[in-house]
Design an enzyme around this catalytic site. Sequence first.
Site, PDB file in Angstrom:
ATOM      1  N   ASN A 152       0.829  -1.209   0.000  1.00 32.23           N
ATOM      2  CA  ASN A 152       0.000   0.000   0.000  1.00 32.23           C
ATOM      3  C   ASN A 152       0.855   1.248   0.000  1.00 32.23           C
ATOM      4  O   ASN A 152       1.913   1.305   0.628  1.00 32.23           O
ATOM      5  CB  ASN A 152      -0.935  -0.003   1.211  1.00 32.23           C
ATOM      6  CG  ASN A 152      -1.902  -1.172   1.174  1.00 32.23           C
ATOM      7  OD1 ASN A 152      -2.012  -1.829   0.146  1.00 32.23           O
ATOM      8  ND2 ASN A 152      -2.584  -1.432   2.263  1.00 32.23           N
ATOM      9  N   VAL A 153       0.331   2.264  -0.681  1.00 32.23           N
ATOM     10  CA  VAL A 153       1.059   3.538  -0.798  1.00 32.23           C
ATOM     11  C   VAL A 153       0.381   4.614   0.039  1.00 32.23           C
ATOM     12  O   VAL A 153       0.732   5.784  -0.044  1.00 32.23           O
ATOM     13  CB  VAL A 153       1.135   3.980  -2.284  1.00 32.23           C
ATOM     14  CG1 VAL A 153       1.860   2.940  -3.131  1.00 32.23           C
ATOM     15  CG2 VAL A 153      -0.249   4.252  -2.875  1.00 32.23           C
TER      16      VAL A 153
ATOM     17  N   HIS B 241       5.666  -0.771  -2.800  1.00 28.76           N
ATOM     18  CA  HIS B 241       5.212  -0.037  -3.994  1.00 28.76           C
ATOM     19  C   HIS B 241       5.287   1.475  -3.792  1.00 28.76           C
ATOM     20  O   HIS B 241       4.648   2.224  -4.533  1.00 28.76           O
ATOM     21  CB  HIS B 241       3.789  -0.476  -4.384  1.00 28.76           C
ATOM     22  CG  HIS B 241       3.739  -1.873  -4.950  1.00 28.76           C
ATOM     23  ND1 HIS B 241       2.565  -2.584  -5.109  1.00 28.76           N
ATOM     24  CD2 HIS B 241       4.736  -2.685  -5.400  1.00 28.76           C
ATOM     25  CE1 HIS B 241       2.847  -3.779  -5.625  1.00 28.76           C
ATOM     26  NE2 HIS B 241       4.150  -3.865  -5.802  1.00 28.76           N
TER      27      HIS B 241
ATOM     28  N   CYS C 179      14.510  21.821 -11.048  1.00 30.21           N
ATOM     29  CA  CYS C 179      15.335  21.574 -12.245  1.00 30.21           C
ATOM     30  C   CYS C 179      14.511  21.677 -13.534  1.00 30.21           C
ATOM     31  O   CYS C 179      15.066  21.570 -14.624  1.00 30.21           O
ATOM     32  CB  CYS C 179      16.022  20.207 -12.158  1.00 30.21           C
ATOM     33  SG  CYS C 179      14.968  18.805 -12.593  1.00 30.21           S
TER      34      CYS C 179
ATOM     35  N   GLU D  61     -12.154 -12.941   0.097  1.00 24.73           N
ATOM     36  CA  GLU D  61     -12.402 -13.748  -1.106  1.00 24.73           C
ATOM     37  C   GLU D  61     -11.262 -14.719  -1.337  1.00 24.73           C
ATOM     38  O   GLU D  61     -10.166 -14.546  -0.814  1.00 24.73           O
ATOM     39  CB  GLU D  61     -12.464 -12.839  -2.347  1.00 24.73           C
ATOM     40  CG  GLU D  61     -13.716 -12.013  -2.437  1.00 24.73           C
ATOM     41  CD  GLU D  61     -13.672 -11.050  -3.614  1.00 24.73           C
ATOM     42  OE1 GLU D  61     -12.684 -11.080  -4.375  1.00 24.73           O
ATOM     43  OE2 GLU D  61     -14.633 -10.274  -3.735  1.00 24.73           O
TER      44      GLU D  61
HETATM   45  C1  BJW Z   1     -10.205  -7.638   1.950  1.00 27.54           C
HETATM   46  C2  BJW Z   1     -11.025  -6.669   2.480  1.00 27.54           C
HETATM   47  C3  BJW Z   1     -11.117  -6.656   3.865  1.00 27.54           C
HETATM   48  C4  BJW Z   1     -11.092  -6.372   0.408  1.00 27.54           C
HETATM   49  N1  BJW Z   1     -10.449  -7.541   4.600  1.00 27.54           N
HETATM   50  N2  BJW Z   1      -9.569  -8.525   2.678  1.00 27.54           N
HETATM   51  C5  BJW Z   1       2.817  -7.374 -18.629  1.00 27.54           C
HETATM   52  C6  BJW Z   1       3.235  -6.037 -18.844  1.00 27.54           C
HETATM   53  C7  BJW Z   1       3.943  -5.323 -17.851  1.00 27.54           C
HETATM   54  C8  BJW Z   1       4.230  -5.924 -16.651  1.00 27.54           C
HETATM   55  C9  BJW Z   1       3.809  -7.235 -16.448  1.00 27.54           C
HETATM   56  C10 BJW Z   1       3.111  -7.952 -17.427  1.00 27.54           C
HETATM   57  N3  BJW Z   1       2.823  -9.192 -16.929  1.00 27.54           N
HETATM   58  C11 BJW Z   1       3.309  -9.259 -15.684  1.00 27.54           C
HETATM   59  C12 BJW Z   1       3.914  -8.093 -15.379  1.00 27.54           C
HETATM   60  C13 BJW Z   1       4.535  -7.725 -14.123  1.00 27.54           C
HETATM   61  C14 BJW Z   1       3.573  -6.832 -13.325  1.00 27.54           C
HETATM   62  C15 BJW Z   1       2.443  -7.721 -12.827  1.00 27.54           C
HETATM   63  O1  BJW Z   1       2.571  -8.425 -11.839  1.00 27.54           O
HETATM   64  N4  BJW Z   1       1.292  -7.693 -13.483  1.00 27.54           N
HETATM   65  C16 BJW Z   1       0.173  -8.589 -13.138  1.00 27.54           C
HETATM   66  C17 BJW Z   1      -1.040  -7.760 -12.694  1.00 27.54           C
HETATM   67  C18 BJW Z   1      -0.113  -9.458 -14.311  1.00 27.54           C
HETATM   68  N5  BJW Z   1       4.340  -6.287 -12.258  1.00 27.54           N
HETATM   69  C19 BJW Z   1       5.035  -5.173 -12.421  1.00 27.54           C
HETATM   70  O2  BJW Z   1       5.009  -4.511 -13.448  1.00 27.54           O
HETATM   71  C20 BJW Z   1       5.905  -4.795 -11.240  1.00 27.54           C
HETATM   72  N6  BJW Z   1       7.228  -4.587 -11.691  1.00 27.54           N
HETATM   73  C21 BJW Z   1       7.969  -5.581 -12.205  1.00 27.54           C
HETATM   74  O3  BJW Z   1       7.558  -6.729 -12.264  1.00 27.54           O
HETATM   75  O4  BJW Z   1       9.220  -5.204 -12.638  1.00 27.54           O
HETATM   76  C22 BJW Z   1       9.923  -6.117 -13.487  1.00 27.54           C
HETATM   77  C23 BJW Z   1       9.334  -5.985 -14.892  1.00 27.54           C
HETATM   78  C24 BJW Z   1       9.635  -4.841 -15.609  1.00 27.54           C
HETATM   79  C25 BJW Z   1       9.101  -4.733 -16.905  1.00 27.54           C
HETATM   80  C26 BJW Z   1       8.223  -5.701 -17.427  1.00 27.54           C
HETATM   81  C27 BJW Z   1       7.927  -6.815 -16.659  1.00 27.54           C
HETATM   82  C28 BJW Z   1       8.491  -6.953 -15.375  1.00 27.54           C
HETATM   83  C29 BJW Z   1       5.398  -3.498 -10.623  1.00 27.54           C
HETATM   84  C30 BJW Z   1       4.018  -3.637 -10.082  1.00 27.54           C
HETATM   85  C31 BJW Z   1       3.560  -2.301  -9.529  1.00 27.54           C
HETATM   86  C32 BJW Z   1       2.116  -2.332  -9.078  1.00 27.54           C
HETATM   87  N7  BJW Z   1       1.649  -1.019  -8.910  1.00 27.54           N
HETATM   88  C33 BJW Z   1       0.336  -0.806  -8.326  1.00 27.54           C
HETATM   89  C34 BJW Z   1       0.082   0.702  -8.300  1.00 27.54           C
HETATM   90  C35 BJW Z   1       0.937   1.354  -7.202  1.00 27.54           C
HETATM   91  C36 BJW Z   1       0.798   2.830  -7.182  1.00 27.54           C
HETATM   92  C37 BJW Z   1      -0.586   3.281  -6.820  1.00 27.54           C
HETATM   93  O5  BJW Z   1      -1.223   2.818  -5.859  1.00 27.54           O
HETATM   94  O6  BJW Z   1      -1.043   4.145  -7.532  1.00 27.54           O
HETATM   95  O7  BJW Z   1       0.304  -1.346  -6.997  1.00 27.54           O
HETATM   96  S1  BJW Z   1      -0.965  -1.695  -9.151  1.00 27.54           S
HETATM   97  C38 BJW Z   1      -1.845  -2.107  -7.687  1.00 27.54           C
HETATM   98  O8  BJW Z   1      -1.797  -3.538  -7.493  1.00 27.54           O
HETATM   99  C39 BJW Z   1      -1.051  -1.484  -6.531  1.00 27.54           C
HETATM  100  C40 BJW Z   1      -1.140  -2.552  -5.488  1.00 27.54           C
HETATM  101  O9  BJW Z   1      -0.105  -2.404  -4.541  1.00 27.54           O
HETATM  102  C41 BJW Z   1      -1.036  -3.816  -6.301  1.00 27.54           C
HETATM  103  C42 BJW Z   1      -1.599  -5.025  -5.600  1.00 27.54           C
HETATM  104  O10 BJW Z   1      -2.963  -4.882  -5.372  1.00 27.54           O
HETATM  105  P1  BJW Z   1      -3.597  -5.435  -4.010  1.00 27.54           P
HETATM  106  O11 BJW Z   1      -3.046  -4.699  -2.862  1.00 27.54           O
HETATM  107  O12 BJW Z   1      -3.489  -6.896  -3.991  1.00 27.54           O
HETATM  108  O13 BJW Z   1      -5.121  -4.942  -4.187  1.00 27.54           O
HETATM  109  P2  BJW Z   1      -6.332  -5.651  -4.964  1.00 27.54           P
HETATM  110  O14 BJW Z   1      -7.367  -4.632  -5.177  1.00 27.54           O
HETATM  111  O15 BJW Z   1      -5.833  -6.379  -6.147  1.00 27.54           O
HETATM  112  O16 BJW Z   1      -6.852  -6.756  -3.944  1.00 27.54           O
HETATM  113  C43 BJW Z   1      -7.491  -6.412  -2.722  1.00 27.54           C
HETATM  114  C44 BJW Z   1      -7.770  -7.691  -1.968  1.00 27.54           C
HETATM  115  O17 BJW Z   1      -8.297  -7.361  -0.695  1.00 27.54           O
HETATM  116  C45 BJW Z   1      -8.811  -8.595  -2.661  1.00 27.54           C
HETATM  117  O18 BJW Z   1      -8.323  -9.921  -2.676  1.00 27.54           O
HETATM  118  C46 BJW Z   1     -10.044  -8.498  -1.766  1.00 27.54           C
HETATM  119  O19 BJW Z   1     -10.806  -9.705  -1.715  1.00 27.54           O
HETATM  120  C47 BJW Z   1      -9.408  -8.190  -0.420  1.00 27.54           C
HETATM  121  N8  BJW Z   1     -10.222  -7.442   0.514  1.00 27.54           N
HETATM  122  N9  BJW Z   1     -11.546  -5.906   1.404  1.00 27.54           N
HETATM  123  C48 BJW Z   1      -9.677  -8.487   3.909  1.00 27.54           C
HETATM  124  N10 BJW Z   1     -11.902  -5.719   4.473  1.00 27.54           N
END
Ligand code: BJW
Length: 240
Positions: free
Chosen positions: A99-100, A116, A148, A213
Amino acid sequence: MIDRVASWMRAAERVAVLTGAGISAESGVPVFRGDAGLWRQFRPEQLATPDAFNRQPELVWDWYLWRRACIAAVQPNAGHLAIARWQQQRAGVALLTQNVDGLHARAGSAAALELHGNLWRVRCPAGCGFTALDEATDAPRTVLRCACGSWLRPDVVWFGETLDAAAIETAIGIVADADLLMVIGTSAVVYPVAALPQIAREGGARVVEVNVEETPLTGQADAVLRGLAGDVLPALWREP
Ligand code: BJW
C-alpha cells in the site's frame, strides 16, 4: 481456525505480515480489483505506467491528488491498529506492505517496508535527486514541477517499473527467515510481491491468508481466515 492461527502467532519467533489494499478498504480507501475496485473505473495503462505519466502528467497527477484527498479524509481501521499492536507488544514482527497510503504509519506501525512506494512522497524522475515527503493533509500539492524544470512524480511503483532493489531484497530475506507469514487483503496477483508467500513456504514458514475472497494463494496457504481484516486481526493476539 482463529485459535489455531493465534497459537501459531504466539509460538512464532519471526512473524512477517504482508498487506495489500484490502486492509485499507474498511477505512474507505478503494481497492484496485473486483467490482468496487479502481481498475473498474480507471484504466491502469492510462494512469499507472511511466508511459502514461510521460504522455499526460496532469491527468496522472489529477488522479493521485484525488486519491490523496480520499486518503487524507479517512482513518486507520481496526486491522491497521491490530498490526501496530502486534509490533508494539511482541518482538519479531516485520511489516511489508504494497500500500502507498501511509495508513500503517498513521496507525503507529514503525518501519513498514513500503514495496510499492508512498503516494505522499514525490521525486524528480529527471535524475537531479530531489525527493520530498508531503504532509498528509487534504491541501492539494500545488507545486508539481521540480526546481530543475522536470515534472515531479508520485514516488510509487507503476506497472513495468522495477521495485526498489534493496526493498525487495529485504522483503525476500524477511519472508525466507520467517516462521509465519500473514498475507492480508491482497489479490496476490501482482509480481514480484505475489512470489513472497512461495519463498516463505520454501523457507519453512507457515502461510496464513486473511481475505474476504479466494485468491490464487488460497490453495497454497496453511490456513485461510475468511473475513474482514478489521474483524479477524484483533482476534489473533491478546496482550500477554
Ligand atoms: C479484503 C477486504 C477486507 C477487500 N479484509 N480482505 C505485462 C506487462 C507489464 C508488466 C507485467 C506484465 N505481466 C506481468 C507483469 C509484471 C507486473 C504484474 O505483476 N502484473 C500482473 C497484474 C499481471 N508487475 C510489475 O510490473 C511490477 N514490476 C515488475 O515486475 O518489474 C519487473 C518488470 C519490468 C518490466 C516488465 C515486466 C516486469 C510493478 C508492479 C507495480 C504495481 N503497482 C500498483 C500501483 C501502485 C501505485 C498506486 O497505488 O497508484 O500497486 S498496481 C496495484 O496492485 C497497486 C497494489 O499495490 C497492487 C496489488 O494490489 P492489491 O493490494 O493486492 O489490491 P487488490 O485490489 O488487487 O486486492 C485487494 C484484496 O483485498 C482482494 O483480494 C479483496 O478480496 C481483499 N479485501 N476488502 C480483507 N476488508
